[in-house]
Design a protein around this motif. Sequence first.
Motif, short mmCIF file in Angstrom:
data_model
loop_
_atom_site.label_atom_id
_atom_site.label_comp_id
_atom_site.label_asym_id
_atom_site.label_seq_id
_atom_site.Cartn_x
_atom_site.Cartn_y
_atom_site.Cartn_z
N LEU A 80 0.82 -1.20 0.00
CA LEU A 80 0.00 0.00 0.00
C LEU A 80 0.86 1.26 0.00
N LYS A 81 1.93 1.24 0.78
CA LYS A 81 2.84 2.38 0.84
C LYS A 81 3.46 2.67 -0.53
N ILE A 138 0.91 4.30 -2.88
CA ILE A 138 0.51 5.68 -2.57
C ILE A 138 1.68 6.66 -2.64
N LEU A 188 -2.62 -1.64 -5.56
CA LEU A 188 -3.81 -1.49 -4.72
C LEU A 188 -4.69 -2.73 -4.80
N ARG A 193 0.74 1.27 -9.95
CA ARG A 193 0.24 1.63 -8.62
C ARG A 193 -1.19 1.12 -8.43
#
Length: 365
Positions: free
Chosen positions: A11-12, A15, A29, A25
């Motif tokens: 997730l990091k 984002i 997710l 990206r």
Amino acid sequence: MIFLISALRILKDAIFSPSLPLRTRFHLLLLQPITLITYTIEWTISRKFPHSSTIQIPLKRTPGYSVRAVIYTPKSTSTSTSQPQTQPQIQTQKKPLHLNIHGGGFFGGLPEGNARFCAELAEKSGAVVVSTSYRYAPVHIFPDAHEDVQDVAEYLTLNAERLWNADPRILTLSGFSVGGNLALAVAQGLAGGEYAVKGFTAFEGVVDFRLPPWLKPKPPGFPKIDPLAFLQPLFDAYAGPNRLRDMENPLLHPTLADISTLPQNMLFNIAGADILRDESTRMAERLEVDARAFNQARGVPEIPETPDGKAVVVRARVFEGQIHGWTCMPSFAVDVEKRRQAFGDSIRFLRDVHRAYGYTRVELS
């Protein structure tokens, strides 16, 4: 928890990594909930097969960075000589050193992810087993992870005796999925030197990245509908960006490696319903031919049934009907007997390698 922090890295990256393409990206997710489930399963299984300790291994080629590794040690002490020993003498003998590298498509996984195998190997062989992590895609692409595990191996060869009384001259490797690819890169890096790898076993190892996942041939029995097909671009995020540049690099494609740069004794465990079946069987068949020629040139007429420390030995076994990653799944989801055979055969193979180089396990009362 370590596993939760590791899982949320996906997730990091999605984002907070603006350098990644938006499509990548977005796929991250989509991957995040699957990663949480996978990591939870791995962590839960690892509680049943606990490691002895955890260390941070500094990366020589990336100063200031380190990777986490977990250590599995046998509960009882062993000896590395066939001669009768008193108990104090036995306790001073060096143990074999084994490095395991987990899978995860280069973009995830835990060093505890192969706890079942690592704990069993340590206990049944007497080896000190180190299972390491490395830096992950898509933020890191080839050759980052390959350099990381080579740095880990160098650190272990320099420090294993001091830390665990383990002998880096009896070094063996194992790898699951892309971990098999990384392990063979470690072997190539150490080939011809004092710490050349003596034995290796792979479970569904990736040996050829020249084709992206969606172009690899599907074997008989492969599911007609792959529920994870939408994530295939992520599975190519490590090797794909510079595929043309790296097309002939044997570190990334160990199927191209000369047999003299690979471990002296190799055992490939191949899943029958895996898109990696074709490349793995082709490599094993080629290496079996090369091993005969290599041995004959050195006066060894036949490949022995078990490693003897002189001949190059190559073995391969296909587990029909098994899908990629089956050895790491919960017991209720796999053929437990086949997994027991795969792990048992590999541990016996590695024990034979240890024995060929002078180490024989002795149980203490």
